[in-house]
Design an enzyme around this catalytic site. Structure first.
Site, mmCIF file in Angstrom:
data_model
loop_
_atom_site.group_PDB
_atom_site.id
_atom_site.type_symbol
_atom_site.label_atom_id
_atom_site.label_comp_id
_atom_site.label_asym_id
_atom_site.label_seq_id
_atom_site.Cartn_x
_atom_site.Cartn_y
_atom_site.Cartn_z
ATOM 1 N N CYS A 1 -45.028 69.529 15.038
ATOM 2 C CA CYS A 1 -46.159 69.104 15.865
ATOM 3 C C CYS A 1 -46.478 67.629 15.716
ATOM 4 C CB CYS A 1 -47.395 69.932 15.516
ATOM 5 S SG CYS A 1 -48.066 69.561 13.877
ATOM 6 N N CYS B 1 -46.158 80.249 11.196
ATOM 7 C CA CYS B 1 -44.880 80.883 11.498
ATOM 8 C C CYS B 1 -45.077 81.657 12.791
ATOM 9 C CB CYS B 1 -44.472 81.832 10.374
ATOM 10 S SG CYS B 1 -42.996 82.779 10.793
ATOM 11 N N CYS C 1 -42.685 83.654 14.080
ATOM 12 C CA CYS C 1 -41.762 84.797 14.188
ATOM 13 C C CYS C 1 -42.164 85.996 13.331
ATOM 14 C CB CYS C 1 -40.361 84.403 13.736
ATOM 15 S SG CYS C 1 -39.629 83.042 14.603
ATOM 16 N N ARG D 1 -41.866 86.486 25.995
ATOM 17 C CA ARG D 1 -41.668 87.796 25.372
ATOM 18 C C ARG D 1 -42.563 88.878 25.999
ATOM 19 N NH1 ARG D 1 -41.855 88.050 18.790
ATOM 20 N NH2 ARG D 1 -40.691 89.950 18.485
ATOM 21 N N GLU E 1 -39.291 92.866 22.594
ATOM 22 C CA GLU E 1 -40.494 92.603 23.389
ATOM 23 C C GLU E 1 -41.646 93.599 23.199
ATOM 24 O OE1 GLU E 1 -39.199 90.633 27.466
ATOM 25 O OE2 GLU E 1 -38.327 92.604 27.162
HETATM 26 S S1 FES Z 1 -41.272 80.181 12.793
HETATM 27 FE FE1 FES Z 1 -41.235 81.237 10.928
HETATM 28 S S2 FES Z 1 -39.325 82.206 10.948
HETATM 29 FE FE2 FES Z 1 -39.461 81.331 12.946
HETATM 30 S S1 FES Z 2 -44.836 68.528 11.939
HETATM 31 FE FE1 FES Z 2 -46.090 67.911 10.354
HETATM 32 S S2 FES Z 2 -47.564 69.443 10.303
HETATM 33 FE FE2 FES Z 2 -46.479 69.912 12.090
#
Ligand code: FES
Ligand code: FES
Ligand SMILES: Cc1cc2nc3c(=O)[nH]c(=O)nc-3n(C[C@H](O)[C@H](O)[C@H](O)COP(=O)(O)OP(=O)(O)OC[C@H]3O[C@@H](n4cnc5c(N)ncnc54)[C@H](O)[C@@H]3O)c2cc1C
Length: 1269
Positions: free
Chosen positions: A19, A124, A126, A851, A1201
């Protein structure tokens, strides 16, 4: 910044860009410094994207590559996250590893709370976090709960998805030592860059001198505010020394302005322990705020001085510090002065001042009370919408106010003091009326939500009032607070998720060498955990490589009069500007006969090509475009309906006779449900590298695409080059979720055009903001329905019109709408059912696949119908669902597809049982009866989800299986690995057939040169198709080897391969899977749209805070039919990950557009995906036992999905909780409520005296801050 330096200068690409603003944690590294005062080395996790290189003088930086590798030795953190299945696409994994590693460096025996706090700032997209926690909690002294299944006694059921036997122990003696040459004293340093001069003073005296010399230069400390607005041209002064000192003493704490928020928190905790609860109220309020402020990494970098002197009303600390009467010690123009925070903030120019110290009293007076409040879009790691600090002193032994201070942040451009209220209440009893009149939030306030903010202003004060009353009650026995009010005072506690899983073991007769059906670890998990896994932007730059940056339209609907790129072209490093006229072939992308322009007037207009990404980015902002606005311009579904602006085709599905159904019904209900869109927020942004080979027009593309063949095709059409000269390579994606199917093809064509024009390699990497703007996401949907039902909840007829917002081009929206219609019956046998589907054409950027692909929207709207019918009948929602469910052994969907709902009903019944549904409903009733300001709700839904493409020709794929002379096997297939584990499952399948260990089989990449014309990895069908193709290829090879095996049964695999090579037996075979020919006749509402159905059921419980709109997910139970799972660990991972994306879709992920159609929520600071704090503390996933599926590979089922839809259980549970609150307040239980169920919507639906006070004047038309599109 350190991130760019690591990745591009040093080539350490394990640290990822997610980000660029501190909001995702993908770039986490450990920074260590020697602290001469404590005479020790301190370790901090920080986000490399905000860490200026110059600030690192004297510091050691450790990246994921530095702690372990697959080539030498793994670090236990890397090994455990991999083994616990905590790495799917792997893009977040290095950041997770480094956060955990830093924690262990500081504390080798952490508590679960330490882990929770540490990972709060690592997103994350995923996994759903649970497996990551499971891996890391093995470092704590707690029993790991991953194997018990209290409800099941069957011997073939297991809960053990991984084993930590034989893992590497944590051995701190192996950690890297702090380089002794860095143990030195600070000295004045000066760095001069192209645009920035950086000076680090040697000491405080030096700092004051420097500030006098460069009075305009900002002081840059943690850089967590300034970092966002880089490109400063002034010198920046970095006071790395001394002003971080903090002293705790009995009467207060003196905090050096450079003290990090993490250190401050630790000092305050120490103070609380020393002073006890009564005398440390200020410290407690501060700690409570600091706990949810930003993330651990940001708190490690951010300073208290920076937080106050940024004077950002969304920042949390000023309001509580002002209420606590803290004082600032400022040096300005050489003079030292002491100020109160509020006065200083509202009346001074901070640029010329240096804040040295802040002094905070612990609040030791007996009759003095202090509290802090904040409410944000997400409970942690999110800026507050409103924050507040309040302090009251009562006359001794009474509840008469002697002194009152109330401060709010987030209700105006600066910190606001409720001056009038505080003055008027002196000498009186506390009450909210004055406040209501005093604090005015204008409708145009940045961030909007004026009614909600106003309600928060009052609700916070009411909470404070109750807190104080409770304490007074205990002290002097006055003002009896009703017991059921007390719940308002307990803030929600964030907890670490615990899981209970179950899956069926493989039969005892299955060979122990056969990996199918076992929870094998993702093939690349270790590479991902060590940072060795290569994503497209990790590929080193090739000689002469250029960078392309897109120039996007700033108007929603306009004609381009002129484009002037001369300013941009004159800038340093700029090579060229490309637009439609540079396209050698066709300026369009073709999709099912539906052309879309590449360089268009609505989205991407052109692109700047430059030597570096910074130069390209800077120059792209200087391209001058003159527009002529065209009318009409509209953005919302409602406006599109008004303008009758729809794309073709318009779809309809119908069964039965609606009119007859309505006639027989006891009741008719009409209503609607709006569902907002969703941003993919895959952790890896979109991009590619296009490398012209200089011979016969050949071009290589290294691209993050879910549909390599389509990318190849579009690039070919754009360049006018045959596909056989264009090769797309896809190693892996850092998440795709449907977002990397279509738009990436356009980006590739643009980068390829740049490469064609310049003859040089061109790289394109979208920044997060541009990715969110250009590639868009899930379409918003509006479902308008009419339903006829009987008194017992049986639905006789439902007529639903679905509208989706397709944006300015069709993209995949018509297929998405088809999927919504095909899922509109979910698991319910509604005899008379009709659905119309209309894709609205608006002037927003075009929406695309995500998805679920319309499935969640189609399903949710019918679930909403059932929910409303239950509410009208006064029946429990689960009973109405049960009554309407398909139950016969043979059933037909509304599109006349035959199926058996047997396993869906099993999932439903097991979910009711495993979630202890009936018993918990009773407990919830009791809870709600005893709590006025907190309410709970529960919801359970069934699921029937179609697998495969309803366009039959897409259900095909090939695979190439090569056996080399040494016996090793290389597989290529047409699918793409994006975390779902398609490669792992393919290897398991090949291992079973070839009878070689998984370690001898490798999958390198997806390459259009090896396997052509593949369909996208989508529709939950990737593994089904690829698995079959791999199986076919392997079986072909085994058939060729069969005679030799018979002849030499004693041969090892290597001997067999060697012999067959000698005998000229081909050791390469193509496998092909020709899936079913699915199709739908839309005229006749007839067709087998899907290969088969995946079933499931999900039950969730939530608790809401009626005063703030905050909610807590308490528990979720999922029973999922994945057939005979090929890999239960990967399947559970898909279920949890999909569900957690559903949490985001239905509760916190809200895209906001300005009335001019500008996307306001770009990047993680404004758009919140679920973080660790959003995961239910109990998240149980059970894979249905003895479930077979004759249609797919080894009786398994597609699972990518379907689970997203389960997030709707939270939405309906929240609705139930709100209904309970409304019931108690004598309000109707039917109320308008749209998805996502944000804190704002929850609060405003729990109407009470505070929401009704001072209502906005509806007659005065003001421009809203944001609109629902
Ligand atoms: S963003 Fe965490 S495993 Fe894909
Ligand atoms: S790339 Fe640095 S916190 Fe997201
Ligand atoms: C992802 C993210 C999430 C965040 N979430 C929250 C949140 O939930 N709540 C919240 O309150 N904040 C939040 N923040 C903001 C963060 O708390 C502030 O950015 C931080 O406290 C600023 O400190 P700094 O040392 O990094 O300041 P810098 O960025 O270095 O400086 C900020 C400003 O303060 C000035 N300044 C700094 N120190 C001094 C000094 N001693 N004397 C004079 N001027 C000075 C600088 O010149 C500059 O103008 C978040 C930030 C990020 C990046």
């Amino acid at each position: 910044m350190l991130l760019a330096y690591l990745r591009r200068k040093v080539g350490l690409t394990g640290t990822k860009y997610g980000c660029g603003g501190g909001g995702c944690g993908a770039c986490t590294v450990m920074v260590s410094r020697y602290d001469p005062i404590q005479e020790t080395v301190l370790h901090w996790s920080v986000t490399a994207c905000l860490q200026p290189i110059c600030s690192l003088h004297g510091a050691a930086v450790v990246t994921v590559e530095g702690i372990g590798s697959t080539k030498t030795k793994l670090h236990p953190v890397q090994e455990r996250i991999a083994k616990a299945h905590g790495s799917q696409c792997g893009f977040c994994t290095p950041g997770m590893v480094m956060s955990m590693y830093t924690l262990l460096r500081n504390n080798p025996q952490p508590t679960m709370e330490d882990i929770r706090e540490t990972l709060g700032g690592n997103l994350c997209r995923c996994t759903g976090y649970r497996p990551i926690i499971d891996g890391f909690k093995t470092f704590c002294n707690v029993r790991t709960v991953n194997s018990s299944n209290s409800h099941n006694n069957e011997s073939d059921i297991s809960g053990e998805l991984f084993s930590m036997d034989n893992v590497l122990p944590l051995d701190p003696t192996q950690d890297l030592i702090f380089p002794p040459e860095l143990l030195k004293k600070a000295e004045r340093l000066c760095f001069q860059g192209e645009k920035v001069r950086w000076i680090s003073p040697a000491d405080l005296k030096d700092l004051i001198k420097l500030k006098a010399e460069y009075s305009n230069a900002p002081l840059l400390v943690g850089n967590t505010t300034i970092g966002w607005f880089q490109e400063e041209v002034h010198p920046s002064i970095h006071p790395s020394t001394n002003i971080h000192l903090t002293t705790l003493f009995y009467l207060g704490v003196t905090v050096g302005a450079g003290c990090s928020l993490s250190v401050l928190k630790d000092v305050l905790l120490q103070g609380i322990e020393e002073l006890g609860p009564e005398k440390s109220r200020v410290y407690q309020a501060l700690v409570q705020t600091l706990q949810c402020l930003a993330s651990k990494q940001i708190r490690n970098m951010a300073t208290i001085g920076g937080n106050i002197l940024s004077a950002n009303p969304k920042y949390d600390l000023s309001s509580i510090l002002a209420a606590a009467e803290c004082t600032l010690h400022i040096v300005s123009n050489g003079n030292a002065n002491i100020f109160g925070i509020y006065l200083y903030i509202i009346s001074h120019n901070f640029l010329f001042a240096i804040l040295f110290f802040l002094i905070a009293n612990p609040c030791a007076l007996q009759w003095e009370f202090v509290s802090a409040f904040r409410q944000a879009q997400r409970r942690e790691f999110s800026f507050s919408i409103v924050n507040s600090g309040m302090r009251v002193t009562f006359r001794h032994d009474s509840n008469v106010v002697e002194n009152l201070d109330i401060f709010y942040g987030g209700v105006g451009p600066t910190l606001v003091k409720a001056r009038h209220t505080c003055k008027e209440l002196m000498g009186r009893y506390m009450g909210t009326q004055l406040l209501e009149e005093e604090i005015y939030v204008p409708p145009t306030a940045p961030g909007g939500q004026e009614e909600y903010r106003k309600a928060l202003v009052l609700s916070f004060f009411f909470k404070f009032y109750m807190q104080v009353t409770l304490e007074l009650q205990q002290k002097v026995g006055m003002n009896d607070l009703p017991l059921e009010y007390l719940s308002a005072l307990k803030p929600f506690k964030n907890e670490v998720p615990q899981a209970n899983h179950s899956f069926q073991l493989v039969p005892e007769t299955q060979s122990s060498n056969d990996p199918v059906g076992r929870p094998n670890v993702h093939q690349a998990a270790l590479q991902q955990a060590t940072g060795e896994a290569v994503y497209y932007d990790d590929i080193p730059s090739v000689k002469g490589e250029l960078f392309v940056s897109m120039v996007t339209s700033t108007r929603a609907h306009a004609k381009i009069i002129s484009i002037d790129a001369s300013m941009a072209l004159a800038m340093s490093g700029v090579v060229t500007f490309i637009s439609a006229k540079d396209v050698p072939g066709q300026n369009r992308r073709l999709w099912f006969n539906n052309p879309e322009e590449l360089f268009a007037e609505e989205e991407i207009i052109g692109a700047i090509v430059a030597e570096t990404r910074e130069q390209a980015k800077r120059a792209s902002e200087q391209v001058d475009i003159t527009y002529e606005d065209i009318q009409p311009v509209f953005f919302t579904i409602e406006e599109a309906i008004e303008h009758q602006s729809f794309f073709d085709p318009k779809r309809k599905l119908e069964r039965g006779n609606l009119e007859e159904g309505f006639e027989k019904a006891d009741h008719i209900l009409e209503g609607e449900l709006y569902m907002g869109g969703q941003e993919h927020f895959y952790m890896e942004t979109q991009g590619l590298i296009a490398i012209p080979k200089g011979e016969a027009g050949e071009l290589e593309l290294y691209v993050a695409s879910q549909h390599a063949a389509y990318t190849q095709e579009v690039v070919g059409i754009t360049l006018g080059i045959d596909s056989n000269k264009i090769t797309c390579h896809v190693k892996r994606l850092g998440g795709g979720f449907g977002g990397k199917v279509m738009k990436i093809a356009s980006l590739s064509a643009i980068a390829a055009t740049a490469a064609y024009k310049t003859g040089r390699a061109v790289r394109c990497v979208l920044e997060r903001e541009d990715d969110m703007l250009i590639t868009s996401g899930r379409s918003p949907f509006l479902g308008k329905y009419k339903v006829g039902y009987l008194n017992d909840g049986t639905i006789l007829a439902a007529d639903i019109t679905y509208y989706s917002n397709g944006g300015c081009t069709l993209d995949e929206s018509s297929f998405i709408m088809e999927k919504a219609l095909l899922h509109m019956d979910n698991g319910y046998k509604i005899p008379n059912l009709r659905g119309h589907g209309l894709v609205c054409k608006t002037y927003l950027p075009s929406y695309t696949a995500f998805r679920g692909f319309g499935g969640p929207q189609g399903l949710t709207i019918i679930e909403s119908v059932l929910h409303e019918v239950a509410a009208r009948c006064g029946l429990p929602a689960h009973q109405v669902r049960d009554i309407n469910m398909y139950k016969d052994e043979k059933c037909y969907t509304h599109h006349k597809q035959l199926f058996s709902p047997h396993d869906m009903v099993r999932c439903w019944n097991e979910c009711l049982e495993k979630s202890d549904y009936t018993h918990r409903c009773l407990s919830i009733k009791q809870f709600n009866a005893h709590n006025h300001w907190k309410k709970r709700g529960i919801s359970i839904v069934p699921l029937k989800f179609g697998i495969g493409f309803s366009k039959g020709f897409y259900n095909q794929v090939a695979a190439l299986v090569n056996i080399y002379k040494d016996g090793s096997v290389l597989i290529s297939h047409g699918g793409t690995e994006m975390g779902q584990g398609i490669n792992t499952k393919a290897i398991q399948i090949a291992s079973r057939i070839l009878k070689v260990p998984m370690s001898s089989i490798h999958i390198k990449e997806t390459c259009t040169g090896n396997v052509p014309n593949a369909a996208p990895s989508a529709a939950s069908f990737g593994t089904d198709a690829v698995g079959m193709a791999v199986k076919d290829g392997c079986e072909k090879l085994m058939r060729r080897l069969e005679p030799l095996i018979k002849k030499h049964p004693q041969f090892t695999w290597q001997q067999l391969v060697s012999k067959s090579d000698m005998q000229k037996i081909s050791l390469s075979a193509t496998g092909f899977f020709m899936g079913p020919h699915t199709s739908v006749d839309w005229e006749k509402s007839d067709g087998n749209a899907y290969y088969y159905f995946t079933f499931g059921a999900c039950c969730s419980e939530v608790e809401i805070d009626c005063l703030t709109g905050d909610h807590k997910n308490i528990r979720t139970d999922i029973v999922m039919d994945v057939g005979r799972s090929i890999n239960p660990a990967l399947d559970v991972g898909q279920v949890e990950g999909g569900f957690v994306q559903g949490i985001g879709l239905y509760t916190i992920e809200e895209l906001q557009f300005s009335p001019e159609g500008v996307l306001l929520t770009r990047g993680p600071s404004r758009y919140k995906i679920p973080a660790l704090c959003d995961i239910p503390p109990q998240l149980n996933v059970h894979l249905l036992r003895n479930a077979d599926n004759p249609h797919a590979i080894y009786s398994s089922k597609g699972i990518g999905e379907p689970p997203v839809f389960f997030g709707c259980t939270l939405f309906f549970a929240i609705k139930e909780a709100i209904a309970a609150a409304r019931r108690e307040r004598g309000l109707s239980e039917s109320f308008p409520f749209s998805s996502p169920a944000t804190a704002e919507k929850i609060r405003m639906a729990c109407e009470d005296c505070f929401t009704r006070m001072n209502p906005p004047d509806r007659k005065v038309k003001t421009k809203p801050w944001a609109i629902n599109v």
